[in-house]
Scaffold this motif. Sequence first.
Motif, mmCIF file in Angstrom:
data_model
loop_
_atom_site.group_PDB
_atom_site.id
_atom_site.type_symbol
_atom_site.label_atom_id
_atom_site.label_comp_id
_atom_site.label_asym_id
_atom_site.label_seq_id
_atom_site.Cartn_x
_atom_site.Cartn_y
_atom_site.Cartn_z
ATOM 1 N N LYS A 1 -2.111 -0.789 -7.918
ATOM 2 C CA LYS A 1 -2.992 -1.935 -7.491
ATOM 3 C C LYS A 1 -3.246 -3.154 -8.599
ATOM 4 C CE LYS A 1 -7.961 -2.576 -7.104
ATOM 5 N NZ LYS A 1 -8.118 -3.629 -6.255
ATOM 6 N N GLU B 1 -11.416 -1.109 0.147
ATOM 7 C CA GLU B 1 -11.773 -1.986 -0.955
ATOM 8 C C GLU B 1 -11.045 -3.462 -0.935
ATOM 9 O OE1 GLU B 1 -11.553 -1.107 -5.896
ATOM 10 O OE2 GLU B 1 -9.863 -0.690 -4.791
ATOM 11 N N GLU C 1 -3.658 12.726 -7.923
ATOM 12 C CA GLU C 1 -4.830 12.208 -7.253
ATOM 13 C C GLU C 1 -5.524 11.186 -8.157
ATOM 14 O OE1 GLU C 1 -8.413 14.781 -5.669
ATOM 15 O OE2 GLU C 1 -6.335 15.459 -4.957
ATOM 16 N N ARG C 2 -5.598 11.832 -9.349
ATOM 17 C CA ARG C 2 -6.420 10.848 -10.344
ATOM 18 C C ARG C 2 -5.794 9.700 -10.523
ATOM 19 N NH1 ARG C 2 -6.301 14.689 -14.889
ATOM 20 N NH2 ARG C 2 -6.604 12.781 -16.126
ATOM 21 N N MET D 1 -14.998 8.256 -8.350
ATOM 22 C CA MET D 1 -13.973 8.196 -8.197
ATOM 23 C C MET D 1 -13.391 7.453 -7.115
ATOM 24 S SD MET D 1 -11.397 11.418 -8.933
ATOM 25 C CE MET D 1 -9.935 11.795 -8.229
ATOM 26 N N LYS D 2 -12.478 6.697 -7.053
ATOM 27 C CA LYS D 2 -12.154 6.288 -5.909
ATOM 28 C C LYS D 2 -11.124 6.784 -5.101
ATOM 29 C CE LYS D 2 -9.031 2.625 -6.054
ATOM 30 N NZ LYS D 2 -8.264 1.627 -6.491
ATOM 31 N N THR E 1 -8.694 6.746 -1.906
ATOM 32 C CA THR E 1 -7.768 5.961 -1.297
ATOM 33 C C THR E 1 -7.190 6.637 -0.043
ATOM 34 O OG1 THR E 1 -5.916 6.297 -2.114
ATOM 35 C CG2 THR E 1 -7.302 4.662 -3.582
ATOM 36 N N TYR E 2 -6.605 5.657 0.877
ATOM 37 C CA TYR E 2 -6.003 6.073 1.916
ATOM 38 C C TYR E 2 -5.173 7.092 1.792
ATOM 39 C CZ TYR E 2 -3.853 5.995 6.631
ATOM 40 O OH TYR E 2 -3.313 6.272 7.913
ATOM 41 N N ASN E 3 -4.333 6.759 0.734
ATOM 42 C CA ASN E 3 -3.073 7.596 0.250
ATOM 43 C C ASN E 3 -3.577 8.799 -0.319
ATOM 44 O OD1 ASN E 3 -1.001 6.054 1.049
ATOM 45 N ND2 ASN E 3 -0.729 4.819 -0.928
ATOM 46 N N SER E 4 -4.639 8.927 -1.088
ATOM 47 C CA SER E 4 -5.030 10.258 -1.412
ATOM 48 C C SER E 4 -5.561 11.291 -0.413
ATOM 49 C CB SER E 4 -6.003 10.108 -2.827
ATOM 50 O OG SER E 4 -7.306 9.650 -2.270
ATOM 51 N N GLU F 1 -3.860 8.001 -8.349
ATOM 52 C CA GLU F 1 -4.324 7.241 -7.125
ATOM 53 C C GLU F 1 -5.636 6.481 -7.272
ATOM 54 O OE1 GLU F 1 -1.882 6.828 -4.745
ATOM 55 O OE2 GLU F 1 -3.137 5.790 -3.371
ATOM 56 N N SER F 2 -6.668 7.514 -7.808
ATOM 57 C CA SER F 2 -8.136 7.048 -7.906
ATOM 58 C C SER F 2 -7.910 5.603 -8.774
ATOM 59 C CB SER F 2 -9.036 8.035 -8.064
ATOM 60 O OG SER F 2 -9.215 7.955 -9.448
ATOM 61 N N VAL F 3 -7.253 5.592 -9.576
ATOM 62 C CA VAL F 3 -7.249 4.272 -10.535
ATOM 63 C C VAL F 3 -6.143 3.344 -9.962
ATOM 64 C CG1 VAL F 3 -6.428 3.709 -12.704
ATOM 65 C CG2 VAL F 3 -7.535 5.626 -12.576
ATOM 66 N N SER F 4 -5.108 3.422 -9.721
ATOM 67 C CA SER F 4 -3.880 2.643 -9.406
ATOM 68 C C SER F 4 -3.617 2.668 -8.017
ATOM 69 C CB SER F 4 -2.521 3.189 -9.971
ATOM 70 O OG SER F 4 -2.862 3.402 -11.366
ATOM 71 N N GLY F 5 -4.411 3.424 -7.180
ATOM 72 C CA GLY F 5 -3.822 3.364 -5.727
ATOM 73 C C GLY F 5 -4.695 2.308 -4.992
ATOM 74 N N VAL F 6 -4.033 1.773 -3.843
ATOM 75 C CA VAL F 6 -4.609 0.658 -2.885
ATOM 76 C C VAL F 6 -5.411 1.294 -1.933
ATOM 77 C CG1 VAL F 6 -4.254 -1.147 -1.487
ATOM 78 C CG2 VAL F 6 -2.469 -0.819 -3.510
ATOM 79 N N SER F 7 -6.854 0.950 -1.874
ATOM 80 C CA SER F 7 -7.684 1.415 -1.036
ATOM 81 C C SER F 7 -7.804 0.097 0.057
ATOM 82 C CB SER F 7 -9.079 1.824 -1.672
ATOM 83 O OG SER F 7 -10.124 1.659 -0.523
ATOM 84 N N ILE G 1 1.044 -1.152 -0.002
ATOM 85 C CA ILE G 1 -0.045 -0.066 -0.110
ATOM 86 C C ILE G 1 0.920 1.477 0.000
ATOM 87 C CG2 ILE G 1 -0.264 0.092 2.589
ATOM 88 C CD1 ILE G 1 -3.201 0.793 2.023
ATOM 89 N N ASN G 2 2.005 1.343 0.579
ATOM 90 C CA ASN G 2 2.785 2.775 0.811
ATOM 91 C C ASN G 2 4.080 2.320 -0.285
ATOM 92 O OD1 ASN G 2 1.315 3.545 2.518
ATOM 93 N ND2 ASN G 2 2.043 2.758 4.315
#
Lengths: 465, 301
Positions: free
Chosen positions: A39, A431, A419-420, B1-2, B4-7, A422-428, A32-33
């Motif tokens: 992701k 989720e 930010e964008r 839009m997702k 995430t914790y990081n954003s 992150e919204s596609v490739s980031g790990v939530s 995640i970091n």
Amino acid sequence: MSSSFFGFNIGVRALTASQKALEVISHNIANINTDGYKKQDVVLKTTQPEGIPQINRSISAGQLGSGVFVSEIKRMYDQYIERELNNELQNNGKWEAGIKSFEQIETILDETSDNGLRKMMDDYWNSLEDLGASPENYSVRKSLVENTKSLCSLFRSKYEKLQKLRQDINTEIELKIKDINNLASQIKDLNKLIKEISISQDNPNDLMDQRDSLINQLNKIINIDVKETSFNQVDIFIGGTAIVRENNNFMVDASLNAETGFYDIKWSDTNRPVEVKNGELYSLLNFRDVYIPDIMNKLDNLANFFIIQTNNIHKTGFGLDGTSTGYDYFVGSSAADININPDIDSDITLIAASKNPNQPGDNSNIIDILNLRNQKILDSNTTKPDDYYNNMIVKIGVEAQQCERERQNSQLLLDKINERKESVSGVSLDEELVNMVKYQHAYNAAAKIINVMDSLFETIIKDLS
Amino acid sequence: MKVTYNSLVNTVSNSIQANLKKLQDFQQKLSSGKNINMVSDDPINVAQLNILKTKKNQNEQYIKNIDKSLAWLDSTENNLSEISNTLVSLREVCIQAGDGTLNQDGLNSLLLQVKQLKSKMLNDANSQYLDNYIFAGLKTTQKPFEEVNDIVVYNGDNGSMLRNLSYDSNIEINIDGKRVFNFDNEVSNDPNVFQIINNLEQALKNGDVNKISSEILSQIDRANTNVFNLISEVGSKVNRLELTKTQLENDNLNITKSVSTIEDVDITDLIMKLKEAEMVYSTSLSVAGRVLPPSLLDFLK
């Protein structure tokens, strides 16, 4: 009629698929970091169904599904965002390097304090005014000489520091070139690995993430174009010339130019110059070759104004002894070597305040020199010396301000793009956890199927024994 | 839009950074007491500041020049008054002698008096201000009046000392010896003052009281009038200088005000802004504590 163990197989496949999905989720959570990590997701597909349609069909209905398998593990990646990110990184690199240089220039010129050239010029003119008010006075002459020396040494030290800054930038350019070659070579190595894995139909997701990070770094330094080729490899070009081509990379050289004493950036193999259009390197080159020389040139013009104009007038005057004449006041020919005439330094009576011989009380020659302050001689007879310097300082200030604004804008854009991304490739985490619960249940259910199958067999085996 | 914790972390840390930067700006301004710490902070105002500061420096220099000129003119005026006093004493001698009541012994004692007055006059004529001869024209380092065989000669010239009052105006502050003592018939057709004194001495020796009361007395009167005129000329120059000085001082007062308006921080205003920034900063911190969210993890058991 399908095999008795067929049901077991479906259960096992479901178990394996869910387990793999859970493993991918673990990988996501673990990274995640991790910088540049994207992701990953499992793509599930049904396996080949049992039985092919034919005329003498079996008696059972339809096609019987045979279960599930993981068809690929793909990374969540938006090529368009990545491209935007790379473009903005180039701009960001350019403005950031610019701001650094501007800060150094402003520190060198130091014009908001009272240690700048402007204050020293004021002091010099004031000493001349002092001499104008008492041309016979030795101590006034002495203080004029001292202030002239300070002015000259300030000219020289500012000039020298700017030259030093150019050399520092030159060293930084050399380091950046090393970075470029280093990054290109790593990208080439990754290309090779990625190709090997891609050939065997797997997705080298983590390697591609690493390569994306390297490409990001390279973009910050210099303008590059990235083109995807076969088997997930990339070619990288600088101004149309390839620096990485699949598993080859081409070296960029910092070759010392004997004439300028600075590095030229060239392709090693062809010796042609590299076209630098953006990124940190662009700013560094611009400051080294254009911007700082321009400031130094202006200092030269100003120093030259003092030397030539003052000497022209001073030469015609007479010293305190009433006979000495024809002495230059300044020596040198630029900001680098301007100094007071050593003869005058050692004998202050030589300062020619008087226009006529044997008139020690006359100050008219000094008044003529003082009038230079109000004459528009610089910038092809349009600008007074004070204004000339002031204009230069303000121009630098305005441009530095502009650069800082551009940097902030570009930083803002970069943040938005990130930010964008992150919204596609980031790990939530949420989720991932939801998916984890989902696959956990699927796994449990698959186990249950096996359990049921087991009891079916038990019935057959026990009851028929 | 997702999201995430990081954003979330990025957004929060960016805004905390921005708030902290603002706080730092205010603190820098407060601690330096200056609005502008780099040229690029406000280049246009820096340009203005530089022009104002240079102007102020220049004005200060002109005020210094004027003070020097005033000292010089003061000294000139004093010496002219002394010369005038001597002329008045000489006039009294003329009147005493012209009276006709004195015998030759009386005239001889007057002659002694005149000799002393003459040497005082010569002394005043060669007076200096800070090692420079006042009545020497531009040959300020050389004794202007010298007595050779009882005849006083003028070695100075008639050059004018010009002093800058601003970049485009100046003032002549010296009065050369020719004008004070009427050498080379600079002022009138009378002989020069020292020659008049010589004539007086001669007339006293000769007992020529008629010449004293008619010719020499009026010559001395005219010489004294000339000196008076010069004193009032000096006076009017002093007036002009003092007026200019006042103007320059007022000018500098205004410049100082303008410089301070541009450069100096408004402490109350800035402290208010600082407090505000501090509040925003601490709010953003507490928001960060709350926003960085509990995740699903907290609820899965």
